[in-house]
Design an enzyme around this catalytic site. Structure first.
Site, mmCIF file in Angstrom:
data_model
loop_
_atom_site.group_PDB
_atom_site.id
_atom_site.type_symbol
_atom_site.label_atom_id
_atom_site.label_comp_id
_atom_site.label_asym_id
_atom_site.label_seq_id
_atom_site.Cartn_x
_atom_site.Cartn_y
_atom_site.Cartn_z
ATOM 1 N N HIS A 188 73.073 13.163 41.027
ATOM 2 C CA HIS A 188 72.588 13.041 39.659
ATOM 3 C C HIS A 188 72.688 11.609 39.154
ATOM 4 O O HIS A 188 71.929 11.196 38.298
ATOM 5 C CB HIS A 188 73.368 13.985 38.744
ATOM 6 N N GLU A 430 35.928 17.313 43.903
ATOM 7 C CA GLU A 430 36.166 16.307 44.939
ATOM 8 C C GLU A 430 35.295 16.530 46.175
ATOM 9 O O GLU A 430 35.540 15.936 47.219
ATOM 10 C CB GLU A 430 37.649 16.218 45.304
ATOM 11 N N ASP A 454 38.917 11.922 47.547
ATOM 12 C CA ASP A 454 38.175 12.771 48.476
ATOM 13 C C ASP A 454 36.678 12.739 48.188
ATOM 14 O O ASP A 454 35.872 12.770 49.104
ATOM 15 C CB ASP A 454 38.709 14.212 48.409
ATOM 16 N N CYS A 501 41.532 12.109 38.262
ATOM 17 C CA CYS A 501 42.910 11.940 38.738
ATOM 18 C C CYS A 501 42.976 11.222 40.077
ATOM 19 O O CYS A 501 44.053 10.999 40.613
ATOM 20 C CB CYS A 501 43.642 13.278 38.796
#
Ligand code: PEP
Ligand code: MG
Length: 542
Positions: A188, A430, A454, A501
């Site tokens: 952590h 894509e 892609d 994206c």
């Protein structure tokens, strides 16, 4: 000059004096007692005090590193009150007629040993948490409290290892960097260091001797190196780097909290792409408006076997909670092609980029898909989650997917498990096929997100993995730009929203064009958010 190499947890440069941090260990003595009930009452009081301290730490951490980073202090509160731990410590007090300090120390050692011998790395990591809470209770019993660092100037903190509570208790304005000799990247403390955005290097054999305390040093989180007593030329070079880094960061930091709006009032959402919950710190730090692409396949790639529904649920829930109501778009499993996990036992293919991958695997092996959908839907009760499906080529696929989602929802209803009934569903655009039928796809979904990586490879018939094709791989090709316009128009025509994206979304040369096309969202690596915001705020479409 001495150079030490470790593992970088967070990139960045820090220059300053070393501060050798040593725990103020309470030495615990075994003392015979008559009144064991009184000892148990002291133990109870110490637990209450420890919990009070942890509550304060939690509140402090929420402000500094956000809710998910602070969760550890909630977990510690539960550990202080753990029944097994209490039973064991009280048992030692009763049977051995000893003081509470000794009984707690003994129990802490036993529990830490038990955890450190466990097979799963996660549980081994919990041994440090046990030691941490044990020390806290002992300190409370001795009337002390765990301290921070004592320095008037900012320092590079060097420690054997750091418990999360020690990390967060330290005055952040005094810390330039963390360096630890031990510690795992999963601890952590590493997570907190990342969330805090402080350069940190672990597993670094810096001597923890008083002799180097106060000596000038450089932490280079890019090279994972620490230079102690650096030579003048190294110091000059790293100072230059630091200055450049600071200048850039300061400029960009001024954009936090500001809108992504052009000079003439056009707005766009800027979200972050992540592949791991470890990236959440960067998402917050860079002031992303949400997560536009969570590449969930990395959960599968990081496992030796299919991740269970519960494992996935915990991850998605954490992401949703951390984003606290901001949109989180989880892309379902996009495995295959370059992303292979042995346990899927996928057939060897001549042409894997055009092979059995992504949604094709999910539709042909629905048990995998359903497990993931259940996990995502369950997590949707904890934030604002959307689901996105990769590698779509037909309306039939989308209809089939929607049927499966509906059946999973029904199952959850039957089990009385809550989820977001209006969860948004979207598809990645894509493949050229998806572009050509974008009009029909838009009628089926809430949103599109264009995967330009892609889309470029399939449109231009260029393998994105093939380095020798780099000069041909041109996402600015007019065919791609035309497609981008077709996609957003089709989405808007049918009331859906559209984002990008793929990597092209972060291309500053096209930011203005994306805005002009009417895109609603760009999802990019977290570090790209502020540079794009800057570009948007300097642009005008008219
Ligand atoms: C894309 O193809 O543009 C995309 C975002 O997905 P990935 O890069 O993960 O294939
Ligand atoms: Mg893709």
């Amino acid at each position: 000059m001495m150079i030490y190499e470790g593992k970088s947890v967070f990139e960045g440069i820090a220059i300053g004096p070393l501060y050798i941090y040593k725990k103020e260990m309470q030495s615990v003595k075994r003392v015979k007692v008559e009144d064991t009930e009184a000892e148990k009452a002291r133990y109870k009081e110490a637990r209450d005090k420890a919990i009070e301290e942890l509550k304060v730490l939690y509140d402090k951490a929420v402000i500094e590193v956000g809710e998910s980073g602070a969760e550890i202090f909630e977990a510690h509160q539960l550990m202080v009150d753990d029944e097994d731990f209490i039973e064991s410590a009280e048992g030692i007090i009763d049977t051995e007629n000893v003081n509470a300090e000794y009984a707690v120390a003994q129990t802490g050692d036993n529990f830490a040993k038990m955890f450190s011998e466990m097979e799963e790395e996660y549980f081994r990591g919990r041994a440090a948490d046990i030691k941490d809470i044990t020390e806290r209770i002992i300190n409370a019993l001795c009337g002390g409290s765990l301290g921070g660092i004592k320095s008037d100037e900012p320092v590079i903190v060097v420690a054997d290892d750091l418990a999360p509570s020690e990390t967060v208790q330290m005055d952040k304005s005094k810390i330039l960097s963390f360096v630890t000799v031990h510690g795992s990247a999963n601890s952590h403390t590493s997570i907190l260091a990342k969330t805090m955005g402080i350069p940190a290097v672990i597993s670094c054999p810096v001597p923890l001797s008083d002799e180097v305390n106060g000596h000038m040093a450089i932490v280079d989180g890019y090279e994972s190196k620490i230079y102690v007593d650096p030579d003048e030329d190294v110091l000059v070079a790293k100072r230059k780097l630091l200055l450049e880094e600071e200048k850039k960061k300061n400029l960009l930091d001024t954009l936090k909290g500001k809108e992504n709006v052009t000079l003439d009032g056009h707005k766009i959402n800027l979200y972050a792409n992540i592949g791991d919950i470890k990236d959440l710190g960067l998402v917050l730090q860079n002031d992303a408006g949400g997560i536009g692409l969570f590449r969930s396949e990395f959960i599968y790639l990081g496992s030796n076997d299919y991740p269970t529904e519960e494992e996935q649920f915990q991850i998605y829930k954490q992401v949703a909670q951390t984003l606290a109501g901001k949109k989180v778009i989880i892309r379902t499993l996009d495995i295959g092609a370059d992303k292979q996990a042995d346990y899927f036992k996928l057939p060897k293919e001549e042409n894997p980029a055009m092979g059995l991958r992504a949604i094709r695997i999910c539709l042909s092996r629905p048990e995998i898909f359903i497990t993931q959908l259940r996990a995502i839907l369950r997590a949707s009760a904890f934030g604002k989650i959307s689901i996105m499906f990769p590698m779509i080529i037909s309306v039939e696929e989308v209809k089939k997917i929607k049927e499966i989602v509906e059946s999973v929802k029904k199952e959850l209803d039957k089990d009385g498990i809550s989820y977001d009934k209006d969860i948004e569903l979207g598809v990645m655009i894509e493949t050229p096929a998806a572009v050509m039928i974008a009009d029909d796809l838009a009628k089926e979904v809430d949103f599109f997100s264009v995967g330009t990586n892609d889309l470029t490879q399939y449109t231009l018939a260029l393998d994105r993995q093939n380095q020798s094709l780099d000069d041909f791989y041109n996402p600015h090709h007019p065919a791609i730009l035309k497609m981008l316009k077709m996609i957003v128009d089709a989405a808007h025509k049918h009331g859906a929203w559209a984002g990008i994206c793929g990597e092209l979304g972060a291309d500053l040369k096209l930011t203005k064009e994306f805005l002009a096309m009417g895109y609603d969202e760009l999802s990019v690596s977290p570090s790209r958010i502020l540079p794009i915001r800057k570009k948007i705020r300097e642009s005008s479409l008219t």
